[in-house]
Scaffold this active site. Sequence first.
Site, PDB file in Angstrom:
ATOM      1  N   GLU A   1       0.851  -1.183   0.000  1.00 19.44           N
ATOM      2  CA  GLU A   1       0.000   0.000   0.000  1.00 19.44           C
ATOM      3  C   GLU A   1       0.888   1.234   0.000  1.00 19.44           C
ATOM      4  OE1 GLU A   1      -2.971  -0.636  -0.389  1.00 19.44           O
ATOM      5  OE2 GLU A   1      -3.126  -2.696   0.313  1.00 19.44           O
TER       6      GLU A   1
ATOM      7  N   ASP B   1     -18.964  -9.361 -10.255  1.00 21.49           N
ATOM      8  CA  ASP B   1     -18.827  -8.579  -9.026  1.00 21.49           C
ATOM      9  C   ASP B   1     -18.162  -7.239  -9.326  1.00 21.49           C
ATOM     10  OD1 ASP B   1     -19.181  -8.310  -6.215  1.00 21.49           O
ATOM     11  OD2 ASP B   1     -17.055  -8.756  -5.906  1.00 21.49           O
TER      12      ASP B   1
END
Length: 235
Positions: A157, A182
């Site tokens: 991240e 999805d």
Amino acid sequence: MSMWRVEAGSSTAFSGDDVALPLGGRGRGMDFGRLVADAQRDIAATVANGFSGGDAPGLSAAAQAWRLRTQGAASADPAAAAGDAGRQDFLSAVAPWAGEAGAKLGVAPELVMAHAALESGWGQRPIMGADGNSHNLFSIKAGRDWHGAVADVLTTEHVHGEAVKTVERFRAYPDYRSAFNDYVALLQGNPRFAAVQGAGHDARAFAGALARGGYATDPAYADKLQQLAASLQQR
């Protein structure tokens, strides 16, 4: 809640609670979008009747034709880690679902494929769970509203400009078709990504809308996705 992405891809992902993505570029020379449209008529019929196998081991005739017609389409992509043969296999495997997802979102199929390729390393760096491949090509995180299978993965991240290693929980699907469905649901259900829909062949607009929505924490994510999308559109 923030958004992240997996090491498997090379950018960031999102949870069901939040969402975001990126892209850019317009096709030249051979119209890649036109090739998609030609094959998509036959693919649509196959989609309606279902495919054989979760990872499409028995591709339809239209998908096989797609593979032949896009020979070498990804060979110039600097972001891809897999060889040309692996990229061709990946494009063939996801083409039917990318076409279906693109039609629902109003986005060219090659942009959807570029996003899946970036997030999964052309399918060569899948998110693996306890039960094997999660089929999560878009690095979608498992937020508090997700009640399905999950995969815990070490990711990178970007926090305050610095890359940080962390273990995050991602959604797991039984097959690629479920993953694409999805993906569409997330983009259509979150107002932060309203501008993604209807982007058509405009990779820059698609990428920018995803980035502004917060799909990834990588500050260079939009540029990476736009470059990859352009490499597909220009062939």
